[in-house]
Design a protein around this motif. Structure first.
Motif, PDB file in Angstrom:
ATOM      1  N   ARG A  84       2.036 -60.979 -57.343  1.00 27.86           N
ATOM      2  CA  ARG A  84       3.006 -60.120 -58.039  1.00 27.86           C
ATOM      3  C   ARG A  84       2.328 -59.411 -59.212  1.00 27.86           C
ATOM      4  NH1 ARG A  84       8.232 -59.733 -57.313  1.00 27.86           N
ATOM      5  NH2 ARG A  84       8.438 -61.621 -56.082  1.00 27.86           N
ATOM      6  N   GLU A 143      16.905 -52.540 -49.071  1.00 28.36           N
ATOM      7  CA  GLU A 143      15.780 -53.197 -49.748  1.00 28.36           C
ATOM      8  C   GLU A 143      14.530 -52.344 -49.541  1.00 28.36           C
ATOM      9  OE1 GLU A 143      15.995 -55.844 -51.548  1.00 28.36           O
ATOM     10  OE2 GLU A 143      17.971 -56.616 -50.961  1.00 28.36           O
ATOM     11  N   CYS A 145      10.286 -51.821 -49.525  1.00 34.07           N
ATOM     12  CA  CYS A 145       8.928 -52.389 -49.583  1.00 34.07           C
ATOM     13  C   CYS A 145       8.139 -51.520 -50.573  1.00 34.07           C
ATOM     14  CB  CYS A 145       8.265 -52.373 -48.198  1.00 34.07           C
ATOM     15  SG  CYS A 145       7.831 -50.730 -47.584  1.00 34.07           S
ATOM     16  N   TRP A 182       3.573 -54.625 -50.250  1.00 39.56           N
ATOM     17  CA  TRP A 182       4.578 -55.632 -50.603  1.00 39.56           C
ATOM     18  C   TRP A 182       5.756 -55.444 -49.659  1.00 39.56           C
ATOM     19  CZ3 TRP A 182       3.405 -59.228 -54.295  1.00 39.56           C
ATOM     20  CH2 TRP A 182       4.411 -60.150 -54.623  1.00 39.56           C
ATOM     21  N   LYS A 184       9.518 -55.871 -47.710  1.00 36.32           N
ATOM     22  CA  LYS A 184      10.958 -55.801 -48.059  1.00 36.32           C
ATOM     23  C   LYS A 184      11.535 -57.160 -48.404  1.00 36.32           C
ATOM     24  CE  LYS A 184      12.843 -52.155 -45.001  1.00 36.32           C
ATOM     25  NZ  LYS A 184      12.084 -51.082 -45.360  1.00 36.32           N
ATOM     26  N   ASP A 185      10.995 -58.199 -47.783  1.00 38.31           N
ATOM     27  CA  ASP A 185      11.536 -59.535 -48.045  1.00 38.31           C
ATOM     28  C   ASP A 185      10.938 -60.141 -49.311  1.00 38.31           C
ATOM     29  OD1 ASP A 185       9.001 -60.024 -47.147  1.00 38.31           O
ATOM     30  OD2 ASP A 185       9.563 -61.202 -45.402  1.00 38.31           O
ATOM     31  N   ASP A 186      10.369 -59.267 -50.145  1.00 37.82           N
ATOM     32  CA  ASP A 186       9.849 -59.655 -51.463  1.00 37.82           C
ATOM     33  C   ASP A 186       8.682 -60.630 -51.389  1.00 37.82           C
ATOM     34  OD1 ASP A 186       9.803 -59.239 -54.165  1.00 37.82           O
ATOM     35  OD2 ASP A 186      11.150 -60.917 -54.621  1.00 37.82           O
ATOM     36  N   GLU A 187       7.791 -60.356 -50.468  1.00 41.38           N
ATOM     37  CA  GLU A 187       6.544 -61.136 -50.372  1.00 41.38           C
ATOM     38  C   GLU A 187       5.381 -60.165 -50.242  1.00 41.38           C
ATOM     39  OE1 GLU A 187       6.520 -63.971 -47.276  1.00 41.38           O
ATOM     40  OE2 GLU A 187       7.821 -65.329 -48.396  1.00 41.38           O
TER      41      GLU A 187
END
Ligand code: GLU
Length: 316
Positions: A84, A143, A145, A182, A184-187
């Motif tokens: 991050r 969401e 990416c 990065w 869409k599922d925040d990874e």
């Protein structure tokens, strides 16, 4: 001081098959034969594709094959904050942007995207539309990416020097496009995680199968963007089935586990991999350490290895 540092980086999305095992054996030999160190990294960020028990199974298979390491295992899933931070660095430099396009959007985009090695080359629809993923979500209900912005990056072309393949110049915008860093599922996406890890874990030499060759170009862009030195690359041919396609379930069970359970010894498996890699003239049993004096990258054939579906018959 150890100056060469390589890595074994299995994805626990399945168990090791002959193809992965061959790449790991060669990566191991290449580093060990030059007195370097190896680390083990479990690339467990692939969300729903990760299989329970596959990381342990990969470690057991590597150990059975005699492929040891000096450092790790490092698990990517436990390092999310580090990735991050890298995304923040890229965002602060204006080198990434949020994108809400679905695959279908990309396919049907007016500018007729052409296919790159990683799939479609993204036409840049969302470039410059929102400053943050939250803003994108508020305005579209979707969401986002994050994509690397190849227009903002300095480089129109990037050259990958490879120890095995010929040098290759990539046209960054046309052939690589704005790739996802990065999800869409925040990874983190593979491209970002692998660069952050290889840089922080001081990997100097990457050897892997050549289906990741275009990824080296994307990764090189990220190294430049993050101000980190890139490793030396070596991309070796894949193991394919008789139909010329990369090893998969349709080629039968090629997992190391299945051969072990069928009574093959580790030395037999290593011997076959060594034969495929130009290190032995016959697929006779041997240990990984026996191959160290014979290792030379130049010996590895440049054509893909073909697994015919059956173990070679030594009686004829
Ligand atoms: N984890 C990836 C794989 O198993 C390898 C990634 C890499 O070597 O950069 O295919």
């Amino acid at each position: 001081m150890v100056s060469i540092r390589g890595r074994l980086a299995p994805s626990p999305t399945g168990v090791l098959h002959l193809g992965n095992a061959r790449s790991f054996l060669l990566a191991w030999l290449d580093v060990r034969a030059r007195g370097g160190q190896l680390l083990l990294r479990i690339e467990d960020l692939d969300g729903p594709r990760i299989q329970t028990g596959a990381a342990d199974a990969a470690m057991a298979d590597l150990s059975w094959l005699g492929l040891d390491y000096d450092d790790g295992p490092f698990f990517q899933r436990s390092r999310l904050s580090v990735y991050r931070d890298a995304l923040t660095t890229l965002a602060d430099a204006g080198l990434v942007y949020p994108c809400v396009c679905t695959r279908k959007d990309v396919e049907s985009a007016a500018s007729a995207p052409h296919a790159g090695d990683e799939g479609l080359v993204y036409p840049g629809t969302c470039r410059g539309r929102w400053a943050t993923a939250t803003e994108a979500l508020q305005q579209t209900g979707r969401e986002a990416c994050w994509r690397f912005d190849t227009q903002a990056a300095q480089h129109a072309e990037i050259t990958i020097h490879d120890r095995f393949l010929a040098d290759r110049v990539w046209r960054v915008r046309q052939e690589l496009g704005d790739f996802v860093v990065w999800k869409k599922d925040d990874e983190p996406a593979y491209q970002l995680a692998v660069v952050v890890d290889d840089a922080e874990q001081q990997v100097t030499d990457v050897m892997r199968a050549d289906d990741l060759f275009s990824s080296a170009a994307r990764q090189e862009l990220l190294y430049l963007a993050l101000g980190k030195p890139s490793p030396k690359w070596a991309h070796i041919p894949l193991v394919v089935g008789a139909d010329g396609r990369r090893l998969a379930k349709r080629h039968g069970d090629t997992t190391i586990r299945s051969f072990r359970e069928a009574g093959r010894s580790a030395d037999e498996v290593v011997g076959l991999l060594a034969f495929w890699s130009g290190l032995r003239s016959q697929p006779l049993p041997c240990r990984a350490t026996d191959l160290l004096p014979d290792w030379a990258l130049e010996k590895v054939p440049s054509e893909p290895v073909v697994w015919s579906g059956a173990w070679p018959d030594l009686s004829s």
